[in-house]
Design a protein around this motif. Structure first.
Motif, PDB file in Angstrom:
ATOM      1  N   ALA A 174       0.837  -1.209   0.000  1.00 51.10           N
ATOM      2  CA  ALA A 174       0.000   0.000   0.000  1.00 51.10           C
ATOM      3  C   ALA A 174       0.867   1.253   0.000  1.00 51.10           C
ATOM      4  O   ALA A 174       1.990   1.256   0.518  1.00 51.10           O
ATOM      5  CB  ALA A 174      -0.908  -0.010   1.223  1.00 51.10           C
ATOM      6  N   ARG A 175       0.343   2.314  -0.591  1.00 53.45           N
ATOM      7  CA  ARG A 175       1.043   3.595  -0.555  1.00 53.45           C
ATOM      8  C   ARG A 175       0.010   4.720  -0.508  1.00 53.45           C
ATOM      9  O   ARG A 175      -1.101   4.569  -1.005  1.00 53.45           O
ATOM     10  CB  ARG A 175       1.960   3.771  -1.760  1.00 53.45           C
ATOM     11  N   ILE A 176       0.407   5.826   0.107  1.00 54.19           N
ATOM     12  CA  ILE A 176      -0.457   6.999   0.206  1.00 54.19           C
ATOM     13  C   ILE A 176       0.282   8.176  -0.404  1.00 54.19           C
ATOM     14  O   ILE A 176       1.438   8.445  -0.055  1.00 54.19           O
ATOM     15  CB  ILE A 176      -0.826   7.310   1.674  1.00 54.19           C
ATOM     16  N   THR A 177      -0.383   8.873  -1.324  1.00 52.39           N
ATOM     17  CA  THR A 177       0.213  10.038  -1.978  1.00 52.39           C
ATOM     18  C   THR A 177      -0.616  11.267  -1.638  1.00 52.39           C
ATOM     19  O   THR A 177      -1.841  11.261  -1.801  1.00 52.39           O
ATOM     20  CB  THR A 177       0.248   9.850  -3.500  1.00 52.39           C
ATOM     21  N   VAL A 178       0.061  12.303  -1.150  1.00 52.09           N
ATOM     22  CA  VAL A 178      -0.608  13.559  -0.810  1.00 52.09           C
ATOM     23  C   VAL A 178      -0.074  14.653  -1.726  1.00 52.09           C
ATOM     24  O   VAL A 178       1.129  14.908  -1.770  1.00 52.09           O
ATOM     25  CB  VAL A 178      -0.381  13.950   0.664  1.00 52.09           C
ATOM     26  N   THR A 179      -0.959  15.269  -2.485  1.00 52.39           N
ATOM     27  CA  THR A 179      -0.601  16.390  -3.349  1.00 52.39           C
ATOM     28  C   THR A 179      -1.522  17.564  -3.008  1.00 52.39           C
ATOM     29  O   THR A 179      -2.507  17.389  -2.279  1.00 52.39           O
ATOM     30  CB  THR A 179      -0.772  16.031  -4.841  1.00 52.39           C
ATOM     31  N   PRO A 180      -1.232  18.758  -3.526  1.00 51.36           N
ATOM     32  CA  PRO A 180      -2.147  19.881  -3.260  1.00 51.36           C
ATOM     33  C   PRO A 180      -3.562  19.624  -3.756  1.00 51.36           C
ATOM     34  O   PRO A 180      -4.513  20.213  -3.245  1.00 51.36           O
ATOM     35  CB  PRO A 180      -1.491  21.039  -4.029  1.00 51.36           C
ATOM     36  N   GLU A 181      -3.711  18.722  -4.737  1.00 51.13           N
ATOM     37  CA  GLU A 181      -5.033  18.478  -5.313  1.00 51.13           C
ATOM     38  C   GLU A 181      -5.815  17.389  -4.602  1.00 51.13           C
ATOM     39  O   GLU A 181      -7.046  17.450  -4.528  1.00 51.13           O
ATOM     40  CB  GLU A 181      -4.903  18.078  -6.796  1.00 51.13           C
ATOM     41  N   ALA A 182      -5.125  16.350  -4.080  1.00 44.03           N
ATOM     42  CA  ALA A 182      -5.868  15.198  -3.575  1.00 44.03           C
ATOM     43  C   ALA A 182      -4.995  14.302  -2.711  1.00 44.03           C
ATOM     44  O   ALA A 182      -3.766  14.411  -2.701  1.00 44.03           O
ATOM     45  CB  ALA A 182      -6.422  14.382  -4.757  1.00 44.03           C
ATOM     46  N   VAL A 183      -5.675  13.418  -1.974  1.00 47.90           N
ATOM     47  CA  VAL A 183      -5.022  12.339  -1.236  1.00 47.90           C
ATOM     48  C   VAL A 183      -5.457  11.033  -1.896  1.00 47.90           C
ATOM     49  O   VAL A 183      -6.651  10.770  -2.031  1.00 47.90           O
ATOM     50  CB  VAL A 183      -5.424  12.333   0.256  1.00 47.90           C
ATOM     51  N   GLU A 184      -4.490  10.246  -2.325  1.00 47.44           N
ATOM     52  CA  GLU A 184      -4.801   8.976  -2.982  1.00 47.44           C
ATOM     53  C   GLU A 184      -4.202   7.825  -2.193  1.00 47.44           C
ATOM     54  O   GLU A 184      -3.017   7.859  -1.834  1.00 47.44           O
ATOM     55  CB  GLU A 184      -4.271   8.945  -4.411  1.00 47.44           C
ATOM     56  N   VAL A 185      -5.023   6.806  -1.938  1.00 43.71           N
ATOM     57  CA  VAL A 185      -4.581   5.597  -1.253  1.00 43.71           C
ATOM     58  C   VAL A 185      -4.625   4.459  -2.272  1.00 43.71           C
ATOM     59  O   VAL A 185      -5.686   4.151  -2.819  1.00 43.71           O
ATOM     60  CB  VAL A 185      -5.484   5.268  -0.047  1.00 43.71           C
ATOM     61  N   VAL A 186      -3.483   3.869  -2.543  1.00 45.44           N
ATOM     62  CA  VAL A 186      -3.391   2.762  -3.494  1.00 45.44           C
ATOM     63  C   VAL A 186      -3.031   1.500  -2.723  1.00 45.44           C
ATOM     64  O   VAL A 186      -2.069   1.494  -1.952  1.00 45.44           O
ATOM     65  CB  VAL A 186      -2.337   3.033  -4.579  1.00 45.44           C
ATOM     66  N   VAL A 187      -3.814   0.451  -2.910  1.00 42.57           N
ATOM     67  CA  VAL A 187      -3.588  -0.802  -2.182  1.00 42.57           C
ATOM     68  C   VAL A 187      -3.593  -1.960  -3.169  1.00 42.57           C
ATOM     69  O   VAL A 187      -4.164  -1.866  -4.265  1.00 42.57           O
ATOM     70  CB  VAL A 187      -4.685  -1.025  -1.106  1.00 42.57           C
ATOM     71  N   PRO A 188      -2.955  -3.092  -2.792  1.00 45.82           N
ATOM     72  CA  PRO A 188      -3.050  -4.283  -3.633  1.00 45.82           C
ATOM     73  C   PRO A 188      -4.508  -4.702  -3.791  1.00 45.82           C
ATOM     74  O   PRO A 188      -5.337  -4.460  -2.905  1.00 45.82           O
ATOM     75  CB  PRO A 188      -2.246  -5.322  -2.855  1.00 45.82           C
ATOM     76  N   GLU A 189      -4.827  -5.330  -4.883  1.00 45.51           N
ATOM     77  CA  GLU A 189      -6.208  -5.671  -5.189  1.00 45.51           C
ATOM     78  C   GLU A 189      -6.831  -6.553  -4.112  1.00 45.51           C
ATOM     79  O   GLU A 189      -8.030  -6.480  -3.833  1.00 45.51           O
ATOM     80  CB  GLU A 189      -6.274  -6.372  -6.548  1.00 45.51           C
ATOM     81  N   ALA A 190      -6.012  -7.385  -3.470  1.00 46.71           N
ATOM     82  CA  ALA A 190      -6.544  -8.328  -2.484  1.00 46.71           C
ATOM     83  C   ALA A 190      -6.630  -7.748  -1.073  1.00 46.71           C
ATOM     84  O   ALA A 190      -7.051  -8.447  -0.139  1.00 46.71           O
ATOM     85  CB  ALA A 190      -5.677  -9.592  -2.464  1.00 46.71           C
ATOM     86  N   ALA A 191      -6.274  -6.489  -0.886  1.00 44.82           N
ATOM     87  CA  ALA A 191      -6.290  -5.891   0.455  1.00 44.82           C
ATOM     88  C   ALA A 191      -7.714  -5.877   1.013  1.00 44.82           C
ATOM     89  O   ALA A 191      -8.666  -5.535   0.319  1.00 44.82           O
ATOM     90  CB  ALA A 191      -5.727  -4.484   0.408  1.00 44.82           C
ATOM     91  N   SER A 192      -7.833  -6.251   2.283  1.00 46.76           N
ATOM     92  CA  SER A 192      -9.148  -6.275   2.919  1.00 46.76           C
ATOM     93  C   SER A 192      -9.494  -4.894   3.473  1.00 46.76           C
ATOM     94  O   SER A 192      -8.622  -4.036   3.657  1.00 46.76           O
ATOM     95  CB  SER A 192      -9.163  -7.296   4.052  1.00 46.76           C
ATOM     96  N   ASP A 193     -10.772  -4.689   3.769  1.00 41.73           N
ATOM     97  CA  ASP A 193     -11.206  -3.423   4.349  1.00 41.73           C
ATOM     98  C   ASP A 193     -10.530  -3.162   5.685  1.00 41.73           C
ATOM     99  O   ASP A 193     -10.160  -2.019   6.001  1.00 41.73           O
ATOM    100  CB  ASP A 193     -12.729  -3.425   4.525  1.00 41.73           C
ATOM    101  N   SER A 194     -10.340  -4.211   6.471  1.00 38.19           N
ATOM    102  CA  SER A 194      -9.705  -4.034   7.781  1.00 38.19           C
ATOM    103  C   SER A 194      -8.236  -3.636   7.624  1.00 38.19           C
ATOM    104  O   SER A 194      -7.717  -2.837   8.417  1.00 38.19           O
ATOM    105  CB  SER A 194      -9.819  -5.319   8.601  1.00 38.19           C
ATOM    106  N   GLU A 195      -7.557  -4.157   6.606  1.00 34.45           N
ATOM    107  CA  GLU A 195      -6.155  -3.787   6.367  1.00 34.45           C
ATOM    108  C   GLU A 195      -6.058  -2.324   5.932  1.00 34.45           C
ATOM    109  O   GLU A 195      -5.136  -1.613   6.343  1.00 34.45           O
ATOM    110  CB  GLU A 195      -5.546  -4.698   5.299  1.00 34.45           C
ATOM    111  N   ILE A 196      -7.018  -1.882   5.131  1.00 32.54           N
ATOM    112  CA  ILE A 196      -7.019  -0.484   4.695  1.00 32.54           C
ATOM    113  C   ILE A 196      -7.287   0.438   5.879  1.00 32.54           C
ATOM    114  O   ILE A 196      -6.626   1.471   6.050  1.00 32.54           O
ATOM    115  CB  ILE A 196      -8.071  -0.269   3.586  1.00 32.54           C
ATOM    116  N   THR A 197      -8.245   0.058   6.713  1.00 33.33           N
ATOM    117  CA  THR A 197      -8.563   0.862   7.898  1.00 33.33           C
ATOM    118  C   THR A 197      -7.362   0.952   8.821  1.00 33.33           C
ATOM    119  O   THR A 197      -7.042   2.032   9.356  1.00 33.33           O
ATOM    120  CB  THR A 197      -9.749   0.239   8.653  1.00 33.33           C
ATOM    121  N   GLU A 198      -6.650  -0.167   8.997  1.00 27.19           N
ATOM    122  CA  GLU A 198      -5.469  -0.186   9.868  1.00 27.19           C
ATOM    123  C   GLU A 198      -4.367   0.693   9.304  1.00 27.19           C
ATOM    124  O   GLU A 198      -3.686   1.409  10.044  1.00 27.19           O
ATOM    125  CB  GLU A 198      -4.970  -1.627  10.011  1.00 27.19           C
ATOM    126  N   LEU A 199      -4.201   0.671   7.975  1.00 27.59           N
ATOM    127  CA  LEU A 199      -3.199   1.529   7.317  1.00 27.59           C
ATOM    128  C   LEU A 199      -3.491   3.001   7.587  1.00 27.59           C
ATOM    129  O   LEU A 199      -2.602   3.764   7.977  1.00 27.59           O
ATOM    130  CB  LEU A 199      -3.191   1.254   5.815  1.00 27.59           C
TER     131      LEU A 199
END
Length: 247
Positions: free
Chosen positions: A24-49
């Motif tokens: 997973a990676r998180i990118t912060v720019t002046p325009e937006a915050v984007e969270v990119v995760v592997p396709e198989a990532a679960s909702d709980s893993e994203i929440t924990e991230l």
């Protein structure tokens, strides 16, 4: 759009699942915050991230908000407005003319000769367009001078130089030996532009940022680190942003 709430701070973000992402990676720019995760990532893993990175996200979004607030803004392209140029804010002077085209020149500030025949409603747009074209042309002249000064004597000759409107890159150098440079570099001091050009020229010999690459950069520009730091710390300054005034 999902929103991360941290105390009283709300951070909207986009979530994208990627087959290619290994982590997973998180990118912060002046325009937006984007969270990119592997396709198989679960909702709980994203929440924990997001929970684990919440303080960093708050800090980064506030930093971006501060940068946006400090960005030079032009409400009207009229006499007295200030436009960034080579590391300084330069005054704009608009003079009426009997010509048919908007003309731009520079003498301790920008002199804009604007035809009297242009309607008031079109004046700002036409001045901005002419000014941007003038700035891009001046950047190309500066870049080619730097290529002649530092590239050719060191055997670093690109096949072509392109001036582009790149969103998140100051420059790039492809396998085709074409050097691309962001036109917003015209707003940086010439010494910083020099570093950006030399950086891309050195990629003609070294594709990655390894020790040999930085050694080559340092052999051409011994003080490259200070110029690189200026570019990183003043990115928000390198733009020409027109905003509509609040009525």
């Amino acid at each position: 759009m999902p929103v991360l709430t941290v105390g009283t701070t709300e951070i909207p973000y986009t979530l994208r699942r990627s087959q290619k992402a290994r982590s997973a990676r998180i990118t912060v720019t002046p325009e937006a915050v984007e969270v990119v995760v592997p396709e198989a990532a679960s909702d709980s893993e994203i929440t924990e991230l997001l929970h684990r990175r919440r303080e960093w996200l708050v800090e980064q979004t506030r930093h971006m908000a501060d940068r946006i607030a400090a960005t030079p803004k032009v409400f009207r392209f009229a006499s007295g407005a200030k436009v960034p140029y080579r590391g300084r804010l330069m005054r704009l002077t608009v003079e009426p003319s009997d010509g048919t085209l908007v003309e731009v020149s520079f003498r301790n500030g920008f002199i804009i000769r604007c035809p009297r025949s242009i309607p008031e409603t079109s004046r700002d747009t036409l001045i901005e367009t002419a000014l941007r074209l003038w700035l891009r042309k001046r950047l190309r002249e500066d870049v080619m001078a730097i290529v002649r000064q530092h590239g050719e004597p060191n055997g670093l000759k690109p096949r072509r130089v392109e001036i582009k409107d790149q969103k998140h890159l100051w420059g790039s150098c492809g396998q085709d030996r074409v050097v691309n440079l962001n036109w917003h570099l015209i707003f940086a001091p010439k010494a910083v532009l020099e570093y950006a050009v030399v950086h891309e020229l050195c990629h003609l010999r070294h594709r990655t940022h390894d020790r040999a690459f930085w050694g080559l950069v340092g052999s051409i520009l011994p003080d490259w680190e200070a110029k690189k730091a200026w570019l990183e710390q003043n990115e928000h300054f390198l733009t020409l942003q027109r905003v509509e005034p609040n009525l």
